[in-house]
Design an enzyme around this catalytic site. Structure first.
Site, PDB file in Angstrom:
ATOM      1  N   HIS A 166     -13.856  20.682 152.050  1.00  0.00           N
ATOM      2  CA  HIS A 166     -14.454  21.463 150.943  1.00  0.00           C
ATOM      3  C   HIS A 166     -15.970  21.617 151.133  1.00  0.00           C
ATOM      4  CE1 HIS A 166     -10.654  20.553 148.726  1.00  0.00           C
ATOM      5  NE2 HIS A 166     -10.806  19.374 149.326  1.00  0.00           N
ATOM      6  N   SER A 287     -38.462  36.767 162.001  1.00  0.00           N
ATOM      7  CA  SER A 287     -38.514  37.750 160.913  1.00  0.00           C
ATOM      8  C   SER A 287     -39.777  38.577 161.090  1.00  0.00           C
ATOM      9  CB  SER A 287     -38.540  37.025 159.578  1.00  0.00           C
ATOM     10  OG  SER A 287     -39.065  37.875 158.584  1.00  0.00           O
ATOM     11  N   LYS A 293     -39.570  31.962 159.885  1.00  0.00           N
ATOM     12  CA  LYS A 293     -38.118  32.088 160.025  1.00  0.00           C
ATOM     13  C   LYS A 293     -37.628  32.233 161.453  1.00  0.00           C
ATOM     14  CE  LYS A 293     -35.471  33.863 157.054  1.00  0.00           C
ATOM     15  NZ  LYS A 293     -34.737  34.923 156.384  1.00  0.00           N
ATOM     16  N   GLU A 300     -24.442  35.467 163.440  1.00  0.00           N
ATOM     17  CA  GLU A 300     -24.060  36.369 162.342  1.00  0.00           C
ATOM     18  C   GLU A 300     -23.275  37.564 162.879  1.00  0.00           C
ATOM     19  OE1 GLU A 300     -27.503  36.186 159.069  1.00  0.00           O
ATOM     20  OE2 GLU A 300     -28.250  36.462 161.090  1.00  0.00           O
TER      21      GLU A 300
END
Ligand code: ARG
Length: 467
Positions: A166, A287, A293, A300
């Site tokens: 979970h 970024s 970042k 992704e």
């Protein structure tokens, strides 16, 4: 028209530009497949050479015509490979483009090549050959990904991390064990690839349009020449079957789901909050506005590729579901789905292998997380069962109270004093501390397939012997 404007027919503003010449151009555009099936040129030529050779051996065409045909086809092969071949949409597809060029090159003998076959068995052959070859490439790509995972697993057989259910801390595991879970998944993908190759290993050519042919062809000969186990057994099924494409897409979809789950974990692990891994610059981007970042773009995109690959499977299932036997032109829509899925799956597997090889595992971060969240609570309960003779349900209850106490004191289970633990159950002794550390917890799980480093090393060795 409903909006009051007049329908201007073929000069309609909406499509008049693109289809200026009217219905013929529309038909050509919807009917032609050359834009994508030119990818099958090598398979088409191989199939035709095998077919012509068989026709000559059976005395259906002369040896002289066969020689001309084979020579012409080889010329066409080099023309296409050199980028000197002019594909024509008027000629619809790869089969007719090649046949038309053959006629220009060798004259009337070209017309004999299509004896005892049809484009229906021809396309079934070409596409099957292509899919078989693609599956061999998929197998190689998966083998490489598994090799990368085995190396990581070996390197981190002792690296502890929290195991989750979970997405909540459950029990400590090793990173090596976690990597090996993906080895199992990609290993199953490899075995599905091999089964798919086995299922499709029958040669369609000679089924002709759908009913077979009255010519005395030798389908066993063409099957053997083209590397198939045997010819297909039912000519109607042969030209209407696209199971081989559906199986490729099913195998690809399941594999893509595995890649996506792994990609998702990489995204989570590389957040500053988790900080379990650092991706290499090669597989991440900065970024344009936030200098701090580092984005896991490759992961992704691997995750996203699953959408189009699974979409291809659903598309082809839907294309096929209402088709009466035998061939229908609907089936021409099979190729783009398979080509797109194949290209993206190969890319996704390669990107994943690259990320695995390049990632830095932050052992300290994993260890710190492994010890928090009362991850050794089950070990305490097991100890109470083993050493104090409690039934597991009672041990579970006692452990729950120990967790509550640790929570109240804002410490881990291993930081509770013996007195604290004795206040909960007086059978607890000093020895309990041996099982409350993450290393002890992990080392104790020596059941077959368990997370103990010794067990994980055995599994790595087993896979190394097979991959
Ligand atoms: N381009 C066609 C396809 O991809 C080839 C088969 C055409 N057969 C036919 N009977 N029109 O399916």
């Amino acid at each position: 028209m409903a909006d009051g404007t007049k329908d201007a027919g073929s000069s309609n503003q909406m499509w008049g530009g693109r289809f200026a010449s009217g219905p013929d151009a529309i038909m050509e555009e919807i009917n032609a497949s050359i834009g994508f099936d030119k990818k099958l040129y090598a398979q088409d030529i191989r199939g035709s050479i095998a077919h012509a050779t068989m026709l000559a051996k059976q005395g259906i065409i002369s040896a002289e015509d066969k020689d001309k045909i084979v020579q012409g086809l080889n010329t066409i092969l080099s023309e296409i490979e050199a980028g000197r071949f002019e594909f024509s949409r008027k000629l619809e597809d790869i089969h007719m483009n090649i046949e038309a060029r053959l006629a220009t090159l060798i004259g009337p003998a070209a017309g004999r090549l299509h004896t005892a076959r049809s484009r229906n068995d021809q396309v079934a052959l070409d596409f099957r050959l292509w899919v078989k070859e693609e599956l061999v490439r998929t197998d190689a790509a998966l083998t490489d990904l598994i090799a990368a995972l085995l190396d990581k697993a070996q390197e981190h057989a002792d690296t502890v991390m929290p195991g989750f259910t979970h997405l909540q801390t459950a029990q400590p595991v090793t990173f090596g064990h976690h990597c090996m879970a993906y080895v199992e998944m990609f290993g199953r993908d490899r075995s599905r690839v091999r089964h798919a190759i086995d299922h499709m290993d029958e040669c369609p050519i000679g089924a002709a349009a759908l009913a077979g042919t009255g010519f005395r062809i030798d389908r066993h000969m063409t099957a053997e020449a083209l590397g198939f186990r045997s010819p297909t057994r039912n000519s109607i099924d042969t030209v209407s079957d696209r199971d081989f494409a559906l199986e490729f897409l099913s195998v690809a979809s399941i594999c893509a789901v595995h890649l996506s789950r792994f990609a998702e974990e990489i995204v989570i692990w590389s957040t500053p909050q988790f900080g379990f891994i650092r991706l290499s610059d090669a597989f991440s981007t900065g970024s344009s506005i936030m200098p701090q970042k580092k984005n896991p773009d490759a992961a992704e995109l691997v995750r996203a590729k699953t959408g189009r690959i699974n979409g291809s499977l659903v598309a082809l299932l839907t294309i096929m579901k209402g088709l009466p036997l035998a061939y229908s032109k609907d089936m021409q829509e099979d190729k783009e789905q398979v080509f797109d899925a194949a290209e993206n799956l190969e890319l996704a597997i390669a990107a994943m292998a690259g990320m695995v090889r390049d990632m830095t595992v932050r052992v300290d971060r994993m260890r710190a997380a492994a010890g928090s969240g009362f991850s050794t609570a089950t070990d305490l309960a097991d100890w109470l069962v083993r050493e104090a003779g409690l039934p597991f349900r009672d041990a579970h209850h006692v452990t729950g109270r120990a967790v509550a106490l640790a929570e109240q004191k804002a410490c881990d289970l291993a930081d509770l004093s013996l007195d604290d633990l004795k206040s909960i159950h007086d059978a607890i002794t000093e020895k309990v501390f041996d099982v409350l550390t993450v290393d002890a917890s992990v080392a104790s799980r020596t059941s077959f397939g368990g997370t103990a480093p010794s067990e994980v090393r055995k599994q790595i060795a087993w896979w190394r012997g097979r991959n």
